[in-house]
Enzyme design. Structure first.
Site, short mmCIF file in Angstrom:
data_model
loop_
_atom_site.label_atom_id
_atom_site.label_comp_id
_atom_site.label_asym_id
_atom_site.label_seq_id
_atom_site.Cartn_x
_atom_site.Cartn_y
_atom_site.Cartn_z
N PRO A 1 0.81 -1.22 0.00
CA PRO A 1 0.00 0.00 0.00
C PRO A 1 0.85 1.27 0.00
O PRO A 1 1.90 1.31 0.64
CB PRO A 1 -0.77 -0.11 1.32
CG PRO A 1 0.15 -0.88 2.21
CD PRO A 1 0.86 -1.87 1.32
N GLY A 2 0.40 2.26 -0.72
CA GLY A 2 1.05 3.57 -0.67
C GLY A 2 0.04 4.59 -0.16
O GLY A 2 0.13 5.10 0.96
N CYS B 1 -1.12 29.43 -14.55
CA CYS B 1 -1.65 30.09 -15.73
C CYS B 1 -2.40 29.13 -16.63
O CYS B 1 -2.07 29.00 -17.82
CB CYS B 1 -0.51 30.75 -16.49
SG CYS B 1 0.35 31.93 -15.47
N1 LLP Z 1 2.76 -1.22 -6.13
C1 LLP Z 1 2.96 -0.83 -7.40
C2 LLP Z 1 3.74 -1.69 -8.28
C3 LLP Z 1 2.43 0.38 -7.85
O1 LLP Z 1 2.64 0.75 -9.10
C4 LLP Z 1 1.70 1.20 -6.96
C5 LLP Z 1 1.14 2.47 -7.40
C6 LLP Z 1 1.52 0.76 -5.64
C7 LLP Z 1 2.05 -0.46 -5.26
C8 LLP Z 1 0.78 1.56 -4.63
O2 LLP Z 1 -0.55 1.77 -4.95
P1 LLP Z 1 -1.51 2.53 -3.93
O3 LLP Z 1 -1.63 1.64 -2.72
O4 LLP Z 1 -0.87 3.82 -3.57
O5 LLP Z 1 -2.75 2.70 -4.65
N2 LLP Z 1 -0.65 9.15 -8.97
C9 LLP Z 1 -1.86 8.36 -8.87
C10 LLP Z 1 -1.62 6.98 -8.34
C11 LLP Z 1 -0.58 6.18 -9.11
C12 LLP Z 1 -0.29 4.83 -8.51
C13 LLP Z 1 0.96 4.25 -9.06
N3 LLP Z 1 1.32 2.95 -8.57
C14 LLP Z 1 -2.87 9.13 -8.01
O6 LLP Z 1 -2.56 10.23 -7.56
O7 LLP Z 1 -3.97 8.68 -7.80
#
Ligand code: LLP
Length: 443
Positions: free
Chosen positions: A299-300, A369
């Site tokens: 998770p991120g 802008c």
């Molecule tokens: N593992 C991999 C291989 C990933 O590519 C990602 C996210 C994660 C884990 C973590 O995913 P999470 O738990 O955070 O959903 N910028 C976008 C989100 C891009 C996610 C990229 N990969 C936003 O602001 O919604």
């Protein structure tokens, strides 16, 4: 902000755990008034609720017993955040040499790191081998060969996971879907590429496939896509056991759990998500007579996203009769590109005071802008909103600072960590000097 959003369980609102109001009506986080924070540190300012962040790490670990919870550092990668997450016992995934460097500077043990990326450079792969990152996630045939060459040159064996594209369509924004067949990431299962990668790897002396990985997308609500992913992956492991007599012992199910950005979002509680996935894994393993692999989740957003609010100051209020009331703040798409890029909606609240005035719908915009520079469309804010008021934007811990830019040559904001009335700087505000630091004059 309703009382449930500040004092209820973590899932009931988009505001961090300790968000409250002081006697003057100012929003407080970690016992510190955002008015004081804005005076001391300026705006825009990322305010990170330390207790919220630690609790989310802990809840993940509790919700996934026996599983290696790995923080996807792309969500927010600074030394302080990585140190905090490391203290909570999470592993850390990095997706570039820069993220890897940050983790090493943070003092994270290299064997607790996982290296991702669909186009890791030779230098990045070699650095990973040199420092001994725990696992490298191989994303392509080119990389498989490249890694074999580099590992052989160092006379080491790289322990890797193959990134599988499992053909699962998570219903989320197109830009954050990754598990469907026609994706830039990984080895597409339905096209036989996963099988071919595994077969090829069996002939490589310096690359040892110890498991597989799949990440199906981000900001996913509901447990079904995650369960489907786990089942597809276990079926694959069992098939490879039958076909190759190799029992791979590690399975990384990626990240992607959705969070609450507004009161309209209803994400799954992490404990329920963990229980559902672990039960599905147990059942499938039993059905396939496969030993339960070492499991990893990544998770991120769900770790860092809800912990943080961005505090802005209102600079102009422009009511257009019969049309929109435009409220401009002192940041925008350079510190949060999500509304512009994904139509993301973050809840916004008046932060320096409470107002009895009735709410009216306004559009909060940044100072860049271009018209796409939105903070929040149709935000219900009090009619007496005025220049100099502070606005707080919820759930900005993930993918805002990490995607920030210097568009229009705005300096990137500062970030502070707050807890029990104490403020610790996490990132200093850039200076004008920083902006031109790498510019090379031609006269
Ligand atoms: N593992 C991999 C291989 C990933 O590519 C990602 C996210 C994660 C884990 C973590 O995913 P999470 O738990 O955070 O959903 N910028 C976008 C989100 C891009 C996610 C990229 N990969 C936003 O602001 O919604």
């Amino acid at each position: 902000m309703s009382s449930t959003s500040t004092s209820g369980p973590l899932t009931t609102g988009p505001w961090p755990l300790t968000a409250d109001r002081d006697a003057h009506g100012a929003l407080t986080i970690g016992g510190v008034s955002v008015v004081a924070l804005a005076e001391e540190h300026g705006t825009p300012l990322w305010v990170v609720d330390e207790q919220d962040l630690r609790r989310r790490c802990q809840r993940y670990v509790e919700g996934f017993p026996g599983v290696d919870v790995t923080y996807a550092s792309k969500a927010w990668c600074t030394v302080g955040i990585l140190q905090l997450v490391d203290e909570e016992g999470l592993l850390i995934d990095v997706a570039s040499g820069g993220e890897l460097h940050t983790a090493l500077v943070a003092g994270v043990a290299p064997d607790r790191l996982v290296l991702h990326g669909n186009n890791k450079s030779v230098a990045e792969l070699d650095q990973a081998l040199e420092v001994g990152v725990g696992r490298i996630v191989v994303d392509s045939f080119d990389e498989l060969e490249r890694l074999q060459r580099l590992a052989a040159a160092r006379d080491v064996v790289a322990d890797v996971w193959l990134r599988i594209t499992p053909g699962i369509d998570a219903h989320t924004h197109e830009y954050v879907r990754t598990g469907h067949d026609d994706a830039k990431f990984g080895f597409t299962l339905s096209l036989g590429l996963a099988d071919e990668a595994f077969t090829r790897s069996l002939d490589l002396a310096n690359v040892e496939v110890v498991g597989i990985h799949a990440h199906i997308g981000s900001q996913i609500f509901g447990t079904d896509p995650f369960i489907a992913n786990a089942e597809v992956m276990l079926d694959l492991l069992a098939r490879w056991r039958d076909e190759h007599a190799v029992t791979l012992a590690e399975l990384n199910l990626g990240g992607g759990m959705g969070i609450r950005y507004t009161h309209e979002d209803h994400p799954v509680e992490v404990a329920r998500y963990g229980k559902a996935v672990l039960e599905a894994v147990e059942e499938r393993c039993a059905a396939l007579d496969y030993p339960r692999p070492r499991l990893v989740v990544e998770p991120g957003r769900a770790i860092v996203g809800p912990s943080t609010v961005t505090v802005y100051e209102v600079g102009t209020v422009k009511p257009l009769p019969g049309l929109t009331t435009w409220v401009s703040v002192d940041g925008g798409m350079s510190d949060n590109i999500r509304p512009a890029l994904y139509d993301a909606e973050h809840e916004v609240a008046l932060a320096n005071r409470v107002s009895q005035a009735s709410p009216r719908s306004v559009t909060v915009v940044g100072k860049h802008c271009e018209s796409g520079d939105l903070v929040r469309e149709h935000a219900p804010l009090p009619e007496d909103l005025q220049v100099g008021d502070l606005l707080a934007v919820a759930a900005t811990g993930a993918y805002t600072a990490s995607m920030a830019s210097n568009y229009n040559r705005l300096v990137r904001p500062a970030a502070v960590l707050v807890r029990d009335g104490r403020v610790r700087p996490l990132v200093r505000r850039e200076t004008l000097e920083d902006l031109v630091r790498n510019d090379v004059p031609i006269r």
